[in-house]
Every structure is written in structure tokens, then in C-alpha cells.
Design a protein around this motif. Structure first.
Motif, PDB file in Angstrom:
ATOM      1  N   ALA A  61      13.848  -2.281  28.095  1.00  0.00           N
ATOM      2  CA  ALA A  61      14.099  -1.090  28.011  1.00  0.00           C
ATOM      3  C   ALA A  61      13.394  -0.197  26.749  1.00  0.00           C
ATOM      4  CB  ALA A  61      15.598  -0.557  28.207  1.00  0.00           C
ATOM      5  N   GLN A  62      13.691  -1.003  25.895  1.00  0.00           N
ATOM      6  CA  GLN A  62      13.104  -0.555  24.425  1.00  0.00           C
ATOM      7  C   GLN A  62      11.507  -0.467  24.489  1.00  0.00           C
ATOM      8  OE1 GLN A  62      15.329  -3.238  21.804  1.00  0.00           O
ATOM      9  NE2 GLN A  62      16.975  -1.602  21.537  1.00  0.00           N
ATOM     10  N   ARG A  63      10.962  -1.343  25.209  1.00  0.00           N
ATOM     11  CA  ARG A  63       9.638  -1.345  25.325  1.00  0.00           C
ATOM     12  C   ARG A  63       9.006  -0.751  26.296  1.00  0.00           C
ATOM     13  NH1 ARG A  63      10.752  -7.154  25.080  1.00  0.00           N
ATOM     14  NH2 ARG A  63      10.394  -7.202  27.250  1.00  0.00           N
ATOM     15  N   SER A  64       9.836   0.150  27.197  1.00  0.00           N
ATOM     16  CA  SER A  64       9.371   1.035  28.158  1.00  0.00           C
ATOM     17  C   SER A  64       8.821   2.285  27.993  1.00  0.00           C
ATOM     18  CB  SER A  64      10.369   0.749  29.251  1.00  0.00           C
ATOM     19  OG  SER A  64      10.727  -0.459  29.719  1.00  0.00           O
ATOM     20  N   GLY A  65       9.081   2.675  26.665  1.00  0.00           N
ATOM     21  CA  GLY A  65       8.663   4.034  26.359  1.00  0.00           C
ATOM     22  C   GLY A  65       9.754   5.140  26.735  1.00  0.00           C
ATOM     23  N   SER A  83      13.542  -0.110  34.931  1.00  0.00           N
ATOM     24  CA  SER A  83      13.223  -0.200  33.492  1.00  0.00           C
ATOM     25  C   SER A  83      14.488  -0.489  32.517  1.00  0.00           C
ATOM     26  CB  SER A  83      12.587   1.279  33.242  1.00  0.00           C
ATOM     27  OG  SER A  83      13.446   2.160  33.466  1.00  0.00           O
ATOM     28  N   ALA A  84      15.671  -0.493  33.225  1.00  0.00           N
ATOM     29  CA  ALA A  84      16.882  -0.874  32.605  1.00  0.00           C
ATOM     30  C   ALA A  84      17.267   0.286  32.066  1.00  0.00           C
ATOM     31  CB  ALA A  84      17.087  -2.155  31.613  1.00  0.00           C
ATOM     32  N   ALA A  85      17.327   1.502  32.089  1.00  0.00           N
ATOM     33  CA  ALA A  85      17.425   2.976  31.325  1.00  0.00           C
ATOM     34  C   ALA A  85      18.960   2.839  31.211  1.00  0.00           C
ATOM     35  CB  ALA A  85      16.937   3.839  32.221  1.00  0.00           C
ATOM     36  N   MET A  86      19.812   2.361  31.927  1.00  0.00           N
ATOM     37  CA  MET A  86      21.083   2.515  31.790  1.00  0.00           C
ATOM     38  C   MET A  86      21.785   1.463  30.801  1.00  0.00           C
ATOM     39  SD  MET A  86      23.884   4.476  32.595  1.00  0.00           S
ATOM     40  CE  MET A  86      22.944   5.378  33.848  1.00  0.00           C
ATOM     41  N   THR A  87      21.049   0.355  30.648  1.00  0.00           N
ATOM     42  CA  THR A  87      21.398  -0.474  29.573  1.00  0.00           C
ATOM     43  C   THR A  87      21.069   0.081  28.377  1.00  0.00           C
ATOM     44  OG1 THR A  87      20.968  -2.530  30.949  1.00  0.00           O
ATOM     45  CG2 THR A  87      20.709  -2.863  28.546  1.00  0.00           C
ATOM     46  N   LEU A  88      19.885   0.827  28.297  1.00  0.00           N
ATOM     47  CA  LEU A  88      19.592   1.417  27.117  1.00  0.00           C
ATOM     48  C   LEU A  88      20.416   2.609  26.575  1.00  0.00           C
ATOM     49  CD1 LEU A  88      17.034   1.717  24.806  1.00  0.00           C
ATOM     50  CD2 LEU A  88      16.174   3.354  26.245  1.00  0.00           C
ATOM     51  N   LEU A  89      21.070   3.309  27.584  1.00  0.00           N
ATOM     52  CA  LEU A  89      21.798   4.460  27.302  1.00  0.00           C
ATOM     53  C   LEU A  89      23.121   3.942  26.892  1.00  0.00           C
ATOM     54  CD1 LEU A  89      22.395   7.502  27.534  1.00  0.00           C
ATOM     55  CD2 LEU A  89      22.714   7.229  30.056  1.00  0.00           C
ATOM     56  N   MET A 139       6.931  10.780  30.658  1.00  0.00           N
ATOM     57  CA  MET A 139       6.478  12.005  30.903  1.00  0.00           C
ATOM     58  C   MET A 139       7.657  13.073  31.093  1.00  0.00           C
ATOM     59  SD  MET A 139       4.000  10.912  34.125  1.00  0.00           S
ATOM     60  CE  MET A 139       5.151   9.627  35.029  1.00  0.00           C
ATOM     61  N   ALA A 140       8.772  12.646  30.296  1.00  0.00           N
ATOM     62  CA  ALA A 140       9.739  13.450  30.053  1.00  0.00           C
ATOM     63  C   ALA A 140      10.528  13.981  31.271  1.00  0.00           C
ATOM     64  CB  ALA A 140       9.171  14.740  29.574  1.00  0.00           C
ATOM     65  N   GLN A 141      10.330  12.805  32.444  1.00  0.00           N
ATOM     66  CA  GLN A 141      11.241  12.934  33.444  1.00  0.00           C
ATOM     67  C   GLN A 141      12.387  12.323  33.422  1.00  0.00           C
ATOM     68  OE1 GLN A 141       8.068  11.432  36.101  1.00  0.00           O
ATOM     69  NE2 GLN A 141       7.485  13.513  36.762  1.00  0.00           N
ATOM     70  N   PRO A 142      13.601  12.658  33.884  1.00  0.00           N
ATOM     71  CA  PRO A 142      14.892  11.954  33.735  1.00  0.00           C
ATOM     72  C   PRO A 142      14.887  10.853  34.580  1.00  0.00           C
ATOM     73  CG  PRO A 142      15.386  14.060  34.853  1.00  0.00           C
ATOM     74  CD  PRO A 142      14.036  14.133  34.305  1.00  0.00           C
ATOM     75  N   VAL A 143      15.279   9.744  34.379  1.00  0.00           N
ATOM     76  CA  VAL A 143      15.240   8.490  35.107  1.00  0.00           C
ATOM     77  C   VAL A 143      16.944   7.809  35.141  1.00  0.00           C
ATOM     78  CG1 VAL A 143      13.007   7.985  34.717  1.00  0.00           C
ATOM     79  CG2 VAL A 143      14.688   6.661  33.303  1.00  0.00           C
ATOM     80  N   ALA A 144      17.474   8.549  34.153  1.00  0.00           N
ATOM     81  CA  ALA A 144      19.195   8.085  34.164  1.00  0.00           C
ATOM     82  C   ALA A 144      19.752   9.034  33.544  1.00  0.00           C
ATOM     83  CB  ALA A 144      19.247   6.414  33.537  1.00  0.00           C
ATOM     84  N   ALA A 145      21.086   9.060  33.655  1.00  0.00           N
ATOM     85  CA  ALA A 145      21.879  10.002  32.942  1.00  0.00           C
ATOM     86  C   ALA A 145      23.205   9.815  33.257  1.00  0.00           C
ATOM     87  CB  ALA A 145      21.902  11.460  33.545  1.00  0.00           C
ATOM     88  N   GLU A 172      30.327  14.307  26.517  1.00  0.00           N
ATOM     89  CA  GLU A 172      29.241  14.131  25.950  1.00  0.00           C
ATOM     90  C   GLU A 172      28.214  13.595  27.102  1.00  0.00           C
ATOM     91  OE1 GLU A 172      26.949  11.250  22.378  1.00  0.00           O
ATOM     92  OE2 GLU A 172      29.259  11.364  22.739  1.00  0.00           O
ATOM     93  N   LEU A 173      27.064  14.530  27.230  1.00  0.00           N
ATOM     94  CA  LEU A 173      26.145  14.450  28.528  1.00  0.00           C
ATOM     95  C   LEU A 173      24.854  13.836  28.012  1.00  0.00           C
ATOM     96  CD1 LEU A 173      26.078  14.846  31.603  1.00  0.00           C
ATOM     97  CD2 LEU A 173      25.522  16.934  31.170  1.00  0.00           C
ATOM     98  N   LEU A 174      24.219  12.848  28.409  1.00  0.00           N
ATOM     99  CA  LEU A 174      23.207  12.265  27.832  1.00  0.00           C
ATOM    100  C   LEU A 174      22.167  11.896  29.200  1.00  0.00           C
ATOM    101  CD1 LEU A 174      24.500   9.693  25.108  1.00  0.00           C
ATOM    102  CD2 LEU A 174      23.285  12.038  24.766  1.00  0.00           C
ATOM    103  N   GLN A 175      20.887  11.929  28.595  1.00  0.00           N
ATOM    104  CA  GLN A 175      20.042  11.439  29.920  1.00  0.00           C
ATOM    105  C   GLN A 175      18.915  10.481  29.423  1.00  0.00           C
ATOM    106  OE1 GLN A 175      17.339  14.579  30.973  1.00  0.00           O
ATOM    107  NE2 GLN A 175      17.454  15.529  29.233  1.00  0.00           N
ATOM    108  N   VAL A 176      18.458   9.726  30.146  1.00  0.00           N
ATOM    109  CA  VAL A 176      17.074   8.900  29.709  1.00  0.00           C
ATOM    110  C   VAL A 176      15.758   9.467  30.231  1.00  0.00           C
ATOM    111  CG1 VAL A 176      16.239   6.548  29.534  1.00  0.00           C
ATOM    112  CG2 VAL A 176      18.660   6.737  29.365  1.00  0.00           C
ATOM    113  N   VAL A 177      14.793   9.684  29.550  1.00  0.00           N
ATOM    114  CA  VAL A 177      13.694  10.228  30.073  1.00  0.00           C
ATOM    115  C   VAL A 177      12.412   9.167  30.016  1.00  0.00           C
ATOM    116  CG1 VAL A 177      14.161  12.577  29.676  1.00  0.00           C
ATOM    117  CG2 VAL A 177      12.942  11.531  27.825  1.00  0.00           C
TER     118      VAL A 177
END
Length: 327
Positions: A170-174, A261-267, A231-237, A223-228
Motif C-alpha cells: 500500500a505504501q508503494r501504491s502512491g 492496493s490494500a488501502a484499508m490496511t494503510l488507513l 488521481m485524487a479519487q477515493p478508494v477507501a474510507a 474522525e472521518l478519513l479517506q484514502v485517495v
């Protein structure tokens, strides 16, 4: 006086009262929940008002002060009014203080009016050792949530991760984590993914979630968070509840791209990092689904049991059938 109450409990038990919603003093209620050993945000009157159209309670009052409270959220199942666990509320049950004289949940259940034929409640983790149920119509089932003690440093917490390869991916996925000011993107991602599989999730529940978020904001508990993506598009929240001593993973969603991309793991790692080295418990809120439970355990979280309680009314003709059955 509640007749079921008077015939069930001894006279010295009259400090326990069944109260209709309009009879509840919400200030006294909130003070009791805040002082309780089982303190969790779901129990506050303002939280219950956000997830229930109506709720009553059994209250222990001493000298004008609520010293124990047992919320009874009301809802309909198959058209029949009963006591039912609300959405977005993992645990309720009994909240007791040092002044509580009644800590046996059976005493509180005995005061539920006969007209509520069906009862389904998920008790809080602090009630697990206080159960002494002898009512034949009540059944108990063990459930689990997952807790992670965040008192260690982030470096030490990271050592217990069993999913570091996903985190590195996830950290390498930008991907980038940003605050989210509106809950609509989270709901949209959920509707397009998991929401398609959950027929019980209706528009009214999404409206309830939006209303709950607003209430949590007013109490500085959201606390409301998103992963973009790049291209600044949300892929997880995800929506987290923040209360003293606890952070709760309340509601989340990942798009197909987010899952790959394992976005939730990153979040989740971001939140763990933020609250690490503090006297805080991270509550993953479940799950009974093995794959989800494994996902939470991969962060080093451990299972913590709590109990669901079901009390079902059996019509007289079924009782008669049971009585004469020889098979």
C-alpha cells in the motif's frame, strides 16, 4: 406500577424501575454512563437518540441519581414491536457504577413488559462475567470483538503485524490518506461494493448513519478519513469513533481498486500510528466472519468476548404442542 415487576422481584428491589422514554432524565442518564465501569459511547442518550426512534430503559436510582442503566431500544421485526439491537451499535447492556446494588442482568430483564414478545440485545464486554440467567426463554450466544492495546510505541506495535507485506504494498501504491468532511463518499463506496450484498441495508439506514455522523461531530467524537489514489479519487474510507480511552472502527468501505492496493490496511495503520503510545484501546468492532476476524488479528489485535441475548416469546399453541409431544 409494572405488574410483571411486582410479581418478579422482592419488595426491597423497588429501586429498579422501568421508565418510558419520556420519563428518562437524559442528563442523569449520561452522567451514569460516563461514570460506569462499562463506559462506552453507544450507551449515551444522544447516541441512542441517533440510532433509535424510541427507547425505554430499566434504571436503578438512588437519592435522585441514576446509578445503573439498562437501555431497551425498540424496533419492529416482522411487524411486531420488540426490544432490538440498533444498527451501528455493537454493544449495549448494563451500565453500572460503584453505587449499583443490582448487577444481575436477570433483574433488569424481568422488568421488560410482556407486550415486547421478542428481545435481541448485544451486551457489552463488561457484562460477560455478570451474567446469571435462569430464565428458560432466554438464550445466550458468545460473540467477539477485537481489541488492540495502543500503549506500546508504534515501533513495538508494528512488530506484531502479520500483514507487513500488505502495508508495504500500500505504501508503494502512491496512496494518500486525507480527512473527509462529508460522509457521502464513504456511503457511495459501500453501496457500490458490500452494500450490494446486504439486502437488509436500506436507504433509511444510510440516512441514519449520516445523522449519527453529524451527532458524533457535535460531540467531538468522530474522525472521518479517506484514502485517495494518485488521481485524487477515493478508494477507501472509514468512520472512527473517538472517546476517552478508546477508538472504535465503526464503518468502512473499500472499492475494488482499494482492495487490490490494500488501502484499508494503510488507513488502519495510519490510525494505529496516530494513537500509539497512549492509554487507548483500538476496538475493531468484530467480527464473527472468519476472514474479517483474521484481517483484524493481523494487526496484533486479540479477541474479546461479549454476549448476545435472545428472548423469544413462544405462542400458547406451540407451548401446548411441546407439552404433548412424544417424539
Amino acid at each position: 406500577m409494572n405488574l410483571y415487576f411486582s410479581r418478579t422481584l422482592k419488595p426491597w428491589c423497588l429501586m429498579l424501575r422501568y421508565l418510558l422514554h419520556q420519563e428518562i432524565n437524559e442528563e442523569k442518564w449520561n452522567d451514569c454512563v460516563a461514570a460506569s465501569a462499562e463506559h462506552i459511547i453507544y450507551g449515551y442518550a444522544w447516541y441512542l437518540n441517533a440510532v433509535c426512534r424510541n427507547w425505554d430503559a430499566v434504571v436503578e436510582e438512588q437519592d435522585g441519581v441514576y446509578v445503573s442503566v439498562f437501555p431497551l431500544p425498540l424496533g419492529r421485526r416482522w411487524g411486531q414491536l420488540g426490544v432490538l439491537q440498533p444498527y451501528f451499535t455493537q454493544q449495549l447492556g448494563l451500565f453500572t457504577t460503584v453505587s449499583s446494588a443490582f448487577k444481575n442482568i436477570q433483574d433488569y430483564l424481568a422488568l421488560i413488559p410482556d407486550k415486547y414478545k421478542n428481545v435481541y440485545l448485544q451486551l457489552n464486554t463488561g457484562n460477560t462475567n455478570a451474567l446469571n440467567i435462569e430464565i428458560q426463554t432466554v438464550s445466550l450466544s458468545e460473540r467477539v470483538t477485537y481489541h488492540l492495546d495502543l500503549r506500546p510505541t508504534y515501533k513495538d506495535l508494528l512488530k506484531n503485524y502479520r500483514n507487513r507485506h500488505k502495508l508495504h504494498k500500500a505504501q508503494r501504491s502512491g496512496l494518500e490518506i486525507k480527512p473527509l468532511k462529508n460522509i457521502k463518499p464513504l456511503v457511495s463506496i459501500f453501496k457500490a461494493t458490500k452494500g450490494r450484498e446486504l439486502s437488509e441495508m436500506k436507504e433509511k439506514h444510510y440516512r441514519m448513519l449520516a445523522g449519527l455522523y453529524e451527532v458524533l461531530q457535535k460531540h467531538n467524537a468522530a474522525e472521518l478519513l479517506q484514502v485517495v489514489n494518485s488521481m485524487a479519487q477515493p478508494v477507501a474510507a472509514a468512520l472512527f469513533i473517538v472517546q476517552p480511552g478508546k477508538v472504535i472502527f465503526l464503518f468502512s468501505a473499500s472499492s475494488e481498486e482499494g482492495r487490490k492496493s490494500a488501502a484499508m490496511t494503510l488507513l488502519l495503520d495510519h490510525v494505529i500510528r496516530k494513537y500509539a503510545n497512549a492509554n487507548v484501546i483500538f476496538d475493531f468492532e468484530g467480527s464473527m466472519v472468519p476472514s474479517v476476524a483474521k484481517f483484524y488479528a493481523n494487526f496484533g489485535a486479540t479477541p474479546v468476548p461479549y454476549v448476545s441475548l435472545t428472548k423469544q416469546h413462544k405462542p400458547w399453541y406451540l407451548k401446548w404442542k411441546d407439552a404433548i409431544s412424544t417424539s
